[in-house]
Design a protein around this motif. Structure first.
Motif, short mmCIF file in Angstrom:
data_model
loop_
_atom_site.label_atom_id
_atom_site.label_comp_id
_atom_site.label_asym_id
_atom_site.label_seq_id
_atom_site.Cartn_x
_atom_site.Cartn_y
_atom_site.Cartn_z
N ILE A 102 0.94 -0.51 0.28
CA ILE A 102 0.10 0.16 -0.30
C ILE A 102 0.71 1.55 0.33
CG2 ILE A 102 -1.74 1.44 0.94
CD1 ILE A 102 -2.80 -1.02 2.84
N GLU A 103 1.70 1.29 0.70
CA GLU A 103 2.72 2.58 0.59
C GLU A 103 3.66 2.18 -0.40
OE1 GLU A 103 6.51 4.34 3.52
OE2 GLU A 103 5.72 2.07 3.37
N GLU A 104 3.78 1.17 -0.85
CA GLU A 104 4.63 1.61 -2.58
C GLU A 104 3.37 2.51 -3.44
OE1 GLU A 104 6.42 -1.07 -6.14
OE2 GLU A 104 5.94 -2.11 -3.80
N MET A 105 2.22 1.98 -3.48
CA MET A 105 1.54 2.82 -4.22
C MET A 105 1.06 3.60 -3.93
SD MET A 105 -1.22 -0.64 -5.55
CE MET A 105 -1.21 -1.51 -3.90
N GLU A 106 0.93 3.99 -2.45
CA GLU A 106 0.31 5.34 -2.20
C GLU A 106 1.14 5.61 -1.02
OE1 GLU A 106 -1.34 6.26 -3.71
OE2 GLU A 106 -2.87 6.26 -5.38
N PRO A 107 2.13 6.07 -1.21
CA PRO A 107 2.80 7.51 -0.60
C PRO A 107 2.50 7.75 1.18
CG PRO A 107 3.84 7.00 -2.66
CD PRO A 107 2.59 6.63 -2.26
N ALA A 108 1.12 8.43 0.83
CA ALA A 108 0.24 9.36 0.81
C ALA A 108 -0.23 8.54 2.76
CB ALA A 108 -0.53 10.45 0.48
N LEU A 109 -0.57 7.03 1.70
CA LEU A 109 -1.16 6.06 2.95
C LEU A 109 -0.04 5.42 3.87
CD1 LEU A 109 -3.72 5.24 0.70
CD2 LEU A 109 -4.10 6.59 2.30
N ALA A 110 0.61 5.88 3.91
CA ALA A 110 1.84 5.05 4.27
C ALA A 110 1.85 5.01 6.02
CB ALA A 110 3.54 6.02 4.31
N GLY A 111 1.99 3.43 6.22
CA GLY A 111 1.06 3.85 8.34
C GLY A 111 -0.24 3.68 8.46
N ARG A 112 -1.35 3.49 7.69
CA ARG A 112 -2.72 4.22 7.88
C ARG A 112 -3.28 2.18 7.54
NH1 ARG A 112 -3.97 8.33 9.35
NH2 ARG A 112 -6.50 7.93 8.79
N PHE A 113 -3.36 1.84 7.18
CA PHE A 113 -3.65 1.11 6.61
C PHE A 113 -3.20 -0.61 6.37
CE2 PHE A 113 -5.91 3.88 4.51
CZ PHE A 113 -7.03 4.24 5.69
N GLU A 114 -3.18 -1.52 6.84
CA GLU A 114 -2.79 -2.84 7.37
C GLU A 114 -2.78 -4.01 6.12
OE1 GLU A 114 0.19 -4.15 9.14
OE2 GLU A 114 -0.01 -1.55 9.98
N ARG A 115 -3.81 -3.65 5.79
CA ARG A 115 -4.30 -5.02 4.65
C ARG A 115 -5.66 -4.03 3.77
NH1 ARG A 115 -8.41 -8.49 6.76
NH2 ARG A 115 -7.98 -9.27 5.26
N GLY A 116 -5.09 -4.27 2.10
CA GLY A 116 -6.17 -3.78 1.50
C GLY A 116 -6.44 -4.43 0.13
N LEU A 117 -7.17 -4.36 -1.25
CA LEU A 117 -7.54 -5.04 -1.87
C LEU A 117 -7.00 -4.02 -3.57
CD1 LEU A 117 -10.52 -6.98 -0.92
CD2 LEU A 117 -8.59 -7.79 -1.13
N TYR A 118 -6.34 -5.20 -4.17
CA TYR A 118 -5.95 -4.12 -4.93
C TYR A 118 -6.25 -4.04 -6.76
CZ TYR A 118 -2.90 -1.81 -8.88
OH TYR A 118 -2.21 -1.25 -9.80
N PHE A 119 -6.88 -3.60 -7.21
CA PHE A 119 -7.98 -4.37 -8.88
C PHE A 119 -6.88 -3.21 -9.37
CE2 PHE A 119 -11.31 -4.90 -5.00
CZ PHE A 119 -11.74 -6.19 -5.67
N GLU A 120 -6.29 -4.14 -10.38
CA GLU A 120 -5.07 -3.66 -11.13
C GLU A 120 -5.83 -3.35 -12.67
OE1 GLU A 120 -0.53 -4.60 -12.65
OE2 GLU A 120 -1.59 -5.93 -11.88
N SER A 121 -7.13 -4.33 -12.42
CA SER A 121 -6.95 -3.56 -14.30
C SER A 121 -7.86 -2.53 -14.77
CB SER A 121 -7.93 -4.91 -14.69
OG SER A 121 -8.89 -5.06 -14.03
N GLU A 122 -8.74 -1.84 -13.66
CA GLU A 122 -9.64 -0.69 -13.77
C GLU A 122 -8.47 0.20 -13.92
OE1 GLU A 122 -12.75 -2.77 -10.92
OE2 GLU A 122 -11.12 -1.66 -10.11
#
Length: 332
Positions: free
Chosen positions: A117-137
């Protein structure tokens, strides 16, 4: 029928895609719109404009996902300004169950941890432990996309007239894309109010839409460039398009703040609401009447931008060779 004259009524996202697709197929097209200013009455202008068939599958029938996948390809092939960075879905720890449920209800996603998550969205670093990434959208700037389609219709030789009210006649072929304005003719059509906020801040940057799950008020935040973000969207079973309520504004802006406190200092540029036309099952329909002289395209619900290209393709096929066997076609 490629020499036939087609009148498209309504210059929202459905009407624009109908006119654009038919012109590309060689039809002569006239687009008319009752409002005098482009998009001033179109619910499309309030859209988040996420081309997100996988995420929409969480709460929509499978047909929306399947046709949305096809429409995503059309958007990417024909619209030069689509942003193809995928969608990130996150939840705070206390709402981890909502994230798990979202994952079970959807496909084609990658489970990501805090580092990703931090790599994709540096602004969200340390805010969320888990997520789902939908790459095709993908996602768009809704008003920029509407303006581009309108421009292309003129470039392709279409006639465009604003301030013209349809008289209800179908002397030639008419495609009725009036949305909630067609409610008198489509009695089962209902309006669903959608509210959203446009904010501006340069204190945070996002590369893709982020959906924050919450049992009470899930939201999406869609970057529009130049520090602007669309925050949406409430879904209210109500048909008025009046100003946003205080409660809705607090819910949306409070959830944006929960995604990141930097949004607390954002400027609110615009608040607004549109009425989305919806059939009982929330799936759009193509309704052929009067032996094919009148075709009603309606029921976008929250899937207007997602499904408009594929619905236009189906209408064009029908006008070209009479095929009306697709799942979107319905009896009057």
């Amino acid at each position: 029928m490629n020499s036939s004259s087609i009148t498209v009524v309504g210059a929202g996202i459905f009407g624009l895609w109908q006119a654009y697709t038919l012109l590309r197929a060689g039809f002569a097209v006239r687009l008319i719109e009752e409002s005098t200013e482009p998009f001033s009455r179109a619910s499309s202008r309030w859209a988040g404009a996420m081309i997100a068939p996988e995420c929409e599958a969480e709460g929509a029938p499978a047909v929306v996902r399947d046709l949305g996948r096809e429409a995503l390809g059309i958007w990417r092939a024909q619209y030069p300004f689509a942003i193809n960075n995928g969608t990130l879905v996150v939840a705070h720890g206390r709402d981890a169950g909502d994230l798990s449920r979202f994952g079970r209800m959807t496909e084609r996603h990658l489970a990501v941890g805090a580092a990703h998550i931090e790599e994709m969205e540096p602004a969200l670093a340390g805010r969320f432990e888990r997520g789902l990434y939908f790459e095709s959208e993908s996602h768009l700037d809704a008003r920029k996309a509407l303006a581009w389609l309108l421009e292309q219709i003129s470039v392709l030789g279409g006639e465009v007239r604003f301030g013209v009210k349809w008289d209800g006649r179908a002397d030639d072929v008419v495609i009725d894309c009036r949305g909630i304005g067609a409610q008198d003719d489509l009695k089962v059509l209902r309006g669903v109010r959608g509210e959203r906020v446009l904010i501006e801040t340069h204190d945070i940057s996002l590369a893709r839409p982020v959906r924050l799950l919450h049992p009470r008020q899930p939201i999406y935040v869609v970057p529009q460039g130049d520090g602007r973000f669309v925050v949406g969207a409430s879904v209210v079973e109500r048909e008025d398009d009046g100003p946003m309520t205080l409660k809705s504004a607090l819910d949306l802006l409070g959830s944006a703040y929960a995604l990141h406190p930097a949004f607390g200092e954002a400027s609110v540029l615009e608040m607004g609401a549109g009425v989305r036309p919806s059939f009982p099952d929330n799936v759009p329909r193509i309704i052929v009447e009067q032996g094919g002289r009148l075709i009603r395209v309606n029921g976008a619900y929250r899937h207007g931008f997602l499904l408009a290209p594929v619905i236009a393709r189906e209408v064009q096929r029908y006008l070209s060779d009479g095929r009306s066997q697709g799942i979107l076609f319905s009896d009057p």
